[in-house]
Scaffold this motif. Structure first.
Motif, PDB file in Angstrom:
ATOM      1  N   LEU A 155       0.849  -1.190   0.000  1.00  0.00           N
ATOM      2  CA  LEU A 155       0.000   0.000   0.000  1.00  0.00           C
ATOM      3  C   LEU A 155       0.889   1.245   0.000  1.00  0.00           C
ATOM      4  O   LEU A 155       1.866   1.313   0.743  1.00  0.00           O
ATOM      5  CB  LEU A 155      -0.906   0.018   1.234  1.00  0.00           C
ATOM      6  CG  LEU A 155      -2.094  -0.930   1.227  1.00  0.00           C
ATOM      7  CD1 LEU A 155      -2.844  -0.831   2.550  1.00  0.00           C
ATOM      8  CD2 LEU A 155      -3.035  -0.613   0.066  1.00  0.00           C
ATOM      9  N   PRO A 156       0.578   2.240  -0.814  1.00  0.00           N
ATOM     10  CA  PRO A 156       1.405   3.462  -0.836  1.00  0.00           C
ATOM     11  C   PRO A 156       1.236   4.279   0.435  1.00  0.00           C
ATOM     12  O   PRO A 156       0.213   4.198   1.117  1.00  0.00           O
ATOM     13  CB  PRO A 156       0.869   4.215  -2.053  1.00  0.00           C
ATOM     14  CG  PRO A 156      -0.542   3.745  -2.187  1.00  0.00           C
ATOM     15  CD  PRO A 156      -0.536   2.308  -1.762  1.00  0.00           C
ATOM     16  N   THR A 157       2.257   5.070   0.747  1.00  0.00           N
ATOM     17  CA  THR A 157       2.197   5.949   1.908  1.00  0.00           C
ATOM     18  C   THR A 157       1.332   7.165   1.588  1.00  0.00           C
ATOM     19  O   THR A 157       1.428   7.740   0.503  1.00  0.00           O
ATOM     20  CB  THR A 157       3.609   6.423   2.294  1.00  0.00           C
ATOM     21  OG1 THR A 157       4.409   5.285   2.620  1.00  0.00           O
ATOM     22  CG2 THR A 157       3.570   7.375   3.490  1.00  0.00           C
ATOM     23  N   MET A 158       0.477   7.531   2.519  1.00  0.00           N
ATOM     24  CA  MET A 158      -0.329   8.741   2.365  1.00  0.00           C
ATOM     25  C   MET A 158       0.293   9.841   3.228  1.00  0.00           C
ATOM     26  O   MET A 158       0.075   9.885   4.437  1.00  0.00           O
ATOM     27  CB  MET A 158      -1.779   8.484   2.778  1.00  0.00           C
ATOM     28  CG  MET A 158      -2.552   7.624   1.798  1.00  0.00           C
ATOM     29  SD  MET A 158      -4.327   7.580   2.142  1.00  0.00           S
ATOM     30  CE  MET A 158      -4.362   6.569   3.629  1.00  0.00           C
ATOM     31  N   GLN A 159       1.113  10.683   2.602  1.00  0.00           N
ATOM     32  CA  GLN A 159       1.777  11.783   3.300  1.00  0.00           C
ATOM     33  C   GLN A 159       1.018  13.075   3.033  1.00  0.00           C
ATOM     34  O   GLN A 159       0.992  13.579   1.918  1.00  0.00           O
ATOM     35  CB  GLN A 159       3.227  11.915   2.825  1.00  0.00           C
ATOM     36  CG  GLN A 159       3.994  13.061   3.458  1.00  0.00           C
ATOM     37  CD  GLN A 159       4.117  12.919   4.962  1.00  0.00           C
ATOM     38  OE1 GLN A 159       4.662  11.918   5.447  1.00  0.00           O
ATOM     39  NE2 GLN A 159       3.603  13.896   5.706  1.00  0.00           N
ATOM     40  N   SER A 160       0.405  13.609   4.068  1.00  0.00           N
ATOM     41  CA  SER A 160      -0.356  14.845   3.912  1.00  0.00           C
ATOM     42  C   SER A 160       0.587  16.036   3.771  1.00  0.00           C
ATOM     43  O   SER A 160       1.735  16.000   4.221  1.00  0.00           O
ATOM     44  CB  SER A 160      -1.279  15.058   5.115  1.00  0.00           C
ATOM     45  OG  SER A 160      -0.527  15.236   6.295  1.00  0.00           O
ATOM     46  N   ASP A 161       0.096  17.098   3.131  1.00  0.00           N
ATOM     47  CA  ASP A 161       0.864  18.344   3.029  1.00  0.00           C
ATOM     48  C   ASP A 161       0.678  19.186   4.285  1.00  0.00           C
ATOM     49  O   ASP A 161       1.649  19.539   4.953  1.00  0.00           O
ATOM     50  CB  ASP A 161       0.412  19.154   1.806  1.00  0.00           C
ATOM     51  CG  ASP A 161       0.812  18.491   0.499  1.00  0.00           C
ATOM     52  OD1 ASP A 161       1.651  17.565   0.532  1.00  0.00           O
ATOM     53  OD2 ASP A 161       0.278  18.889  -0.550  1.00  0.00           O
TER      54      ASP A 161
END
Length: 343
Positions: free
Chosen positions: A228-234
């Protein structure tokens, strides 16, 4: 083109250190272009670092020595026949200013000297380069930018980021091998600065809110997380009192909409909308917490700019544009209005 003074404010919020006393006179200077601005900030930052003392690190060296030191390389000593000179090849560690961060800074300053910035700025750079006499110059294409920082080299973080902006956003190589410098940051470096500026603004100007950029965990029905890809918020701004949370995805493009065939209608970038929707729906909300999302585009010169509010599966998803071409006080008003929405 974004006014140079606004670029300074963006840098000041992205790198909070620019609010310190030692940088205040840079803020009141008039700069003709972004290149002069970044060169001026770099000069000031390097001067401050020189006063603190240039960072040192252990550098592994190999040399022929009359007095053995470190590890003796027997095979290399025989191969090079230095024994005849009563020497031995030794490998040893030396605590030196020829550290990786110092090499990046010197390389950047050397490149700036060959670019078309003002003579006065070049004179300032030459004075600073005296302190880097023992530091090596690197090939700019070989530089690794993701350095590790700790208490000993934390003051280098802003300097290295400035060098990266100059190298990747301003300095361009001509066909004859000479270096020219652009008046503005390119579209590869501006998106990151835009993102860091917004986050830094909310951290400094709205301490009543929690502004940060966390990773968002996938809300899974089982424990399988493989691939699963990483969900990095701004940017995430959170009001703990009102229990309102806004997830902002900062976007800096040449065009804020996409053209859809066959009628060539303008729509929001589909991937952007899918992304912010995914962030919002996977946010681990606390009881009674209201979570919303926002795509915050930097305004472009296109006639049509997105600006709508949508209700999607129980959450609000907004699309806004931030005008960076106006006076900075107006930019601050736009950002403050966004913060006021979760008060």
């Amino acid at each position: 083109m974004i006014p140079v003074q606004n670029i300074y404010y963006m840098l000041a919020y992205a790198f909070q250190i620019l609010h310190e006393q030692s940088y205040q006179d840079v803020a009141v200077e008039n700069f003709q272009n972004t290149a002069e601005l970044l060169a001026a900030i770099l000069c000031r930052g390097v001067a401050v670092q020189v006063k603190r003392g240039l960072g040192r690190q252990y550098i592994t060296k190999e040399d022929s020595l009359s007095s053995p030191r470190g590890k003796i390389e027997v095979s290399e000593s025989i191969k090079t026949q230095v024994i005849r000179k009563k020497q031995l090849v030794c490998t040893y560690d030396e605590f030196s200013v020829d550290s990786y961060p110092n090499r990046i800074i010197k390389t950047t300053m050397e490149l700036l000297l060959r670019s078309d910035i003002s003579k006065s700025r070049k004179k300032e750079l030459r004075k600073l380069l005296i302190f880097f006499d023992e530091v090596s110059v690197m090939d700019k294409h070989d530089i690794v930018w993701n350095l590790q920082y700790d208490r000993n080299n934390q003051t280098y973080r802003m300097l290295i980021e400035l060098c990266r902006l100059i190298m990747k956003g301003l300095l361009q190589t001509n066909t004859d091998g000479t270096t020219r410098i652009m008046d503005y940051l390119d579209e590869q470096t501006m998106p990151k600065l835009y993102e860091k500026f917004i986050l830094g603004y909310y951290k400094r100007e709205h301490p009543e809110l929690k502004a940060y950029s966390p990773q968002i965990e996938w809300q899974l029905d089982n424990d399988v997380k493989t691939m699963l890809p990483t969900m990095q918020s701004d940017i995430v701004i959170k009001n703990k009192i009102t229990k309102r949370t806004l997830i902002i995805d900062a976007k800096y493009y040449a065009h804020n909409t996409q053209m859809k065939a066959p009628y060539m209608t303008q729509t929001i970038h589909s991937a952007n909308l899918y992304q912010i929707f995914t962030y919002v729906k996977n946010w681990a909300a606390e009881p009674d917490e209201m979570v919303s999302g926002m795509l915050l585009y930097a305004r472009t010169e296109d006639a049509l700019q997105p600006g709508n509010d949508y209700r999607m599966s129980g959450n609000q998803i907004s699309v806004r544009t931030l005008d960076l071409f106006c006076d900075f006080s107006k930019i601050a008003e736009q950002l403050d209005a966004i913060a006021a929405a979760i008060m």
